[in-house]
Design a protein around this motif. Structure first.
Motif, short mmCIF file in Angstrom:
data_model
loop_
_atom_site.label_atom_id
_atom_site.label_comp_id
_atom_site.label_asym_id
_atom_site.label_seq_id
_atom_site.Cartn_x
_atom_site.Cartn_y
_atom_site.Cartn_z
N ARG A 263 -1.40 97.47 55.29
CA ARG A 263 -1.17 95.80 54.79
C ARG A 263 0.47 95.69 54.88
O ARG A 263 1.18 96.42 54.35
N LEU A 264 0.84 94.47 55.06
CA LEU A 264 2.08 94.04 54.89
C LEU A 264 2.23 93.27 53.52
O LEU A 264 2.46 92.09 53.29
N ALA A 265 2.47 94.16 52.41
CA ALA A 265 2.54 93.65 51.28
C ALA A 265 3.55 94.48 50.41
O ALA A 265 3.98 95.16 50.81
N THR A 266 3.99 93.92 49.18
CA THR A 266 5.04 94.43 48.26
C THR A 266 4.77 96.05 47.83
O THR A 266 5.80 96.91 48.42
N GLU A 267 3.74 96.40 47.78
CA GLU A 267 3.47 97.81 47.32
C GLU A 267 3.63 98.86 48.63
O GLU A 267 3.88 100.11 48.21
N LYS A 268 3.51 98.37 49.75
CA LYS A 268 3.78 99.16 50.77
C LYS A 268 5.11 99.42 51.46
O LYS A 268 5.37 100.15 52.30
N ASN A 269 5.97 98.45 50.98
CA ASN A 269 7.55 98.83 51.03
C ASN A 269 7.77 98.88 52.47
O ASN A 269 8.65 99.73 52.78
#
Length: 390
Positions: A218-224
């Motif tokens: 995923r391209l999300a905040t938690e993936k950094n």
């Protein structure tokens, strides 16, 4: 053979979906009767079948099995809000199915909290698989938010007959929050090494002879992912390309900010065969997450023979420890990758050896068949007469 009511997700695509589809398919292959209960509507299912394209067959496999669609108000990759009718329809479904065991691959839904009482009333054992990512060290804001999820769920999880987690570290976190040790079962994720394996890739020509460094998720905040992109922009490794596979809320922002000839924005890839081909084309797999559970994408990359670099978030560091990959801290990811990327570019013997060690680790500890063996043993233990859980 057993009759299993499986509560989980079939959409939108996420790690929970991958886990549920792979596990239930393997249990069916062993002769178990699976009733998949998930949040959907008949119209949505029909639409998915009509729109299914090449490569969707495995995800849609089992749609003709006895499934139950529960109504919902909101459904996302992160959480689900059921409609007011969902509780009643779930009870009626379980009374009709009369399963030997209920297995909830928890969807972060209010329904999760009422399951222990419902299953006690129906006198059927209840198993949970608890997926939320974590970082036990609370080194960042994202990790702190995930810790709140663990604190919220712990009292309810203590009332499940068994809670499957993916690592000893995750079990320790829940145990500290009050889930009894005897309720916890450490059963790591597993992948099928017959499908995920090293080999030549039909996609290699797409990259013009350049060596492929890959992120998939995923391209999300938690993936950094931005920390990885910053490091890539600083190093600009010659003769290499970074392929970013996935979608999410940050995609447009990241793609606009990091538009470069040596970065390919692949987007979400639904076709499992093409995901496998991408991993076979990749030399290095990078996972810069701030929080994790046990990443299936990481295990797939390891089984495919990629040299893997991941943070020590969740159980990922545990998976790679002892030479199966390179483990970095969730703090200062850009700085660490800025140092590592030139080494990985220049030391092809190192990346090849890391890929071999990664594949070996999967074969030793993280195969799907071993995972299913453990789940079946747990089901058999619970299928004996049980005292009610206090």
């Amino acid at each position: 053979m057993m009759r299993i009511a499986w509560l989980g997700k079939k959409s939108p695509f996420c790690g929970n979906v991958s886990y549920g589809m792979a596990t239930t398919a393997a249990l069916r292959d062993r002769g178990h009767e699976i009733h998949f209960i998930h949040f959907d509507t008949p119209a949505t299912q029909i639409g998915r079948l009509l729109k299914a394209g090449p490569g969707d067959e495995q995800e849609l496999a089992g749609e003709d099995q006895p499934d139950v669609a529960l109504p919902y108000l909101v459904k996302s990759q992160m959480y689900t809000i059921p409609s007011p009718r969902a509780n009643r329809e779930l009870r009626e479904s379980l009374e009709r199915i009369q399963p030997d065991v209920v297995h909830a691959s928890l969807t972060l839904s209010p329904l999760d909290f009422g399951l222990p009482e419902l299953c006690q009333q129906l006198r059927v054992p209840l198993v949970a698989t608890f997926h939320p990512p974590f970082d036990a060290s609370l080194r960042n804001i994202t990790a702190g938010g995930q810790q709140l999820t663990y604190q919220l769920y712990a009292p309810s999880l203590a009332r499940y007959n068994k809670v499957i987690v993916f690592s000893d570290l995750q079990a320790e976190v829940l145990n500290r929050l009050g889930v009894p040790e005897d309720r916890l079962a450490v059963i790591p994720n597993g992948v099928d090494p017959r499908h995920w394996h090293p080999g030549s890739s039909e996609l290699q020509q797409r990259f013009d002879g350049r060596r492929v460094f890959l992120y998939m998720g995923r391209l999300a905040t938690e993936k950094n992912v931005e920390a990885l992109l910053r490091a890539w922009k600083l190093v600009q490794p010659e003769g290499c390309v970074l392929v970013v596979v996935g979608d999410g809320p940050l995609r447009n922002t990241l793609e606009t900010s990091y538009n470069s000839d040596n970065i390919i924005w692949w987007g979400y890839e639904a076709d499992q065969q093409r995901r496998s081909a991408l991993l076979q084309a990749a030399e290095v797999f990078l996972l810069p997450s701030l929080v994790e559970g046990l990443s299936l994408a990481l295990l797939e990359a390891m089984a495919s023979g990629c040299a893997c670099i991941a943070t020590d978030a969740g159980a990922d560091g545990e998976v790679l420890a002892g030479g199966a990959g390179i483990v970095i801290s969730t703090q200062g990811v850009t700085t660490q990758l800025r140092t590592l990327l030139p080494v990985l570019r220049d030391q092809r013997l190192l990346t090849a050896e890391l890929g071999r060690q990664a594949r070996r680790r999967v074969m030793e500890r993280y195969t799907l068949s071993a995972n299913i063996d453990s789940i079946e043993r747990l089901y058999r233990e619970l299928n004996s007469p049980l005292p009610l859980v206090a």
